[in-house]
Design a protein around this motif. Sequence first.
Motif, PDB file in Angstrom:
ATOM      1  N   UNK A 186       0.821  -1.207   0.000  1.00 41.69           N
ATOM      2  CA  UNK A 186       0.000   0.000   0.000  1.00 41.69           C
ATOM      3  C   UNK A 186       0.855   1.256   0.000  1.00 41.69           C
ATOM      4  N   UNK A 187       1.958   1.257   0.748  1.00 41.34           N
ATOM      5  CA  UNK A 187       2.838   2.429   0.791  1.00 41.34           C
ATOM      6  C   UNK A 187       3.891   2.422  -0.323  1.00 41.34           C
ATOM      7  N   UNK A 188       3.861   1.388  -1.167  1.00 42.09           N
ATOM      8  CA  UNK A 188       4.767   1.227  -2.313  1.00 42.09           C
ATOM      9  C   UNK A 188       6.237   1.119  -1.904  1.00 42.09           C
ATOM     10  N   UNK A 189       6.457   0.671  -0.661  1.00 44.93           N
ATOM     11  CA  UNK A 189       7.828   0.469  -0.185  1.00 44.93           C
ATOM     12  C   UNK A 189       8.284  -0.985  -0.296  1.00 44.93           C
ATOM     13  N   UNK A 190       7.370  -1.854  -0.716  1.00 44.47           N
ATOM     14  CA  UNK A 190       7.702  -3.266  -0.894  1.00 44.47           C
ATOM     15  C   UNK A 190       7.131  -3.755  -2.208  1.00 44.47           C
ATOM     16  N   UNK A 191       7.947  -4.494  -2.948  1.00 47.86           N
ATOM     17  CA  UNK A 191       7.507  -5.144  -4.179  1.00 47.86           C
ATOM     18  C   UNK A 191       7.367  -6.635  -3.894  1.00 47.86           C
ATOM     19  N   UNK A 192       6.163  -7.176  -4.122  1.00 47.87           N
ATOM     20  CA  UNK A 192       5.918  -8.601  -3.939  1.00 47.87           C
ATOM     21  C   UNK A 192       5.972  -9.289  -5.297  1.00 47.87           C
ATOM     22  N   UNK A 193       6.690 -10.403  -5.361  1.00 44.28           N
ATOM     23  CA  UNK A 193       6.784 -11.177  -6.595  1.00 44.28           C
ATOM     24  C   UNK A 193       6.362 -12.614  -6.288  1.00 44.28           C
ATOM     25  N   UNK A 210      11.949   1.735  -9.460  1.00 42.16           N
ATOM     26  CA  UNK A 210      12.811   0.911 -10.300  1.00 42.16           C
ATOM     27  C   UNK A 210      14.095   0.480  -9.643  1.00 42.16           C
ATOM     28  N   UNK A 211      14.260   0.718  -8.349  1.00 42.39           N
ATOM     29  CA  UNK A 211      15.456   0.298  -7.618  1.00 42.39           C
ATOM     30  C   UNK A 211      15.024  -0.475  -6.380  1.00 42.39           C
ATOM     31  N   UNK A 212      15.433  -1.726  -6.288  1.00 51.20           N
ATOM     32  CA  UNK A 212      15.029  -2.569  -5.172  1.00 51.20           C
ATOM     33  C   UNK A 212      16.244  -3.126  -4.442  1.00 51.20           C
ATOM     34  N   UNK A 213      16.017  -3.495  -3.176  1.00 48.50           N
ATOM     35  CA  UNK A 213      17.062  -4.113  -2.372  1.00 48.50           C
ATOM     36  C   UNK A 213      16.974  -5.623  -2.420  1.00 48.50           C
ATOM     37  N   UNK A 214      17.695  -6.275  -1.540  1.00 52.91           N
ATOM     38  CA  UNK A 214      17.760  -7.730  -1.494  1.00 52.91           C
ATOM     39  C   UNK A 214      16.422  -8.319  -1.089  1.00 52.91           C
ATOM     40  N   UNK A 215      16.001  -9.358  -1.811  1.00 50.24           N
ATOM     41  CA  UNK A 215      14.724  -9.988  -1.531  1.00 50.24           C
ATOM     42  C   UNK A 215      14.774 -10.931  -0.346  1.00 50.24           C
ATOM     43  N   UNK A 216      13.603 -11.195   0.215  1.00 52.26           N
ATOM     44  CA  UNK A 216      13.460 -12.175   1.278  1.00 52.26           C
ATOM     45  C   UNK A 216      12.141 -12.918   1.081  1.00 52.26           C
ATOM     46  N   UNK A 217      12.020 -14.056   1.713  1.00 51.64           N
ATOM     47  CA  UNK A 217      10.773 -14.815   1.638  1.00 51.64           C
ATOM     48  C   UNK A 217       9.711 -14.093   2.457  1.00 51.64           C
ATOM     49  N   UNK A 218       8.607 -13.750   1.798  1.00 55.89           N
ATOM     50  CA  UNK A 218       7.499 -13.077   2.483  1.00 55.89           C
ATOM     51  C   UNK A 218       6.595 -14.084   3.175  1.00 55.89           C
ATOM     52  N   UNK A 219       6.269 -15.161   2.471  1.00 52.65           N
ATOM     53  CA  UNK A 219       5.411 -16.197   3.030  1.00 52.65           C
ATOM     54  C   UNK A 219       5.628 -17.479   2.228  1.00 52.65           C
ATOM     55  N   UNK A 220       5.133 -18.577   2.755  1.00 52.48           N
ATOM     56  CA  UNK A 220       5.178 -19.857   2.058  1.00 52.48           C
ATOM     57  C   UNK A 220       3.750 -20.333   1.840  1.00 52.48           C
TER      58      UNK A 220
END
Length: 307
Positions: A186-193, A210-220
């Motif tokens: 909602x705040x556009x601070x996280x990109x979910x893929x 267009x600039x993102x940091x290191x990804x992490x697992x959001x959920x399984x």
Amino acid sequence: MLHRVFVLAVFALFAATLTAGEQSIPGIGKVGKAVKLHGGFDFTEGPAADAKGNVYFSDIPKERIHKVDLDGKLSVFTEKSNHANGLMFNSKGELVACEMDGQIVAYNVATKEKRVVIGKYNGNRFNAPNDLVVDKHDGVYFTDPVFRAPKPLPQDKLAVYYVDVMGKAMRLIDNLPNPNGVILSVDEKTLYVIPTGQAEMMAYPVEAPGKIGKGKVFCTLKGPEGKKAGGGDGLTIDSKGNLYITSGLGLQVFDPAGKFLGIISLPEQPANVTFGGADFKTLYVTARTTLYTVRMEVTGHLFALKK
């Protein structure tokens, strides 16, 4: 005794209904059962709502984009979509579409004329653009997996891209098995893929457009009993930041922290989903041959296109 038997029978029926997936997630919904709105399609995908709540969606094999108005009336928006998949509106009111034939386009809804947002990267067409999300700057994040892509692949990677309002494209992610659904917080601070091919759904911090940091697992994602989930497809987000991810079990709902909240079941396996309707409290679910609606308590989140 008869009264007691009747009460027990009603309770058993209620329990069976809950087991069948009709339970409501507290504070979210659903409100009642999924309703079949329209059917007879080949493969529905990519639902997107305009500012009024009218919903557009793709029938990929038939190369059509359909519109459903607020009264539920179905019409054809375009007959030649180049196998359009994911759709979303930008701040200009244009309908932005992932054409699986290799590019991102934007339609003037009034005239149905379209322009190419981005058609090539490093001199070649894209593999098969699948899903997208438009940010508040009218930049577009989109996935480019293998589904419907020609062989050999036009691009050497299965990737996630960002194209800014000037048409400059950047490859952001290229280490996922078939990146599929994509959306912003909602705040556009996280990109979910949402990848297809792994149960782990990914989240990336957005440092700048267009600039993102290191990804992490959001959920399984949950899988069928005794089996690991094969991944997700499309998704949407509500005003509270909860994610609704389509899967083989239905819509799996997770809160912004990645906590599993429940599953909204459908008669067919869902491919994608969005909020629409006049109050944006209805889920429109594209599920194989059918478009379903599910009434909710919560309101959907609007991105670039505001009411």
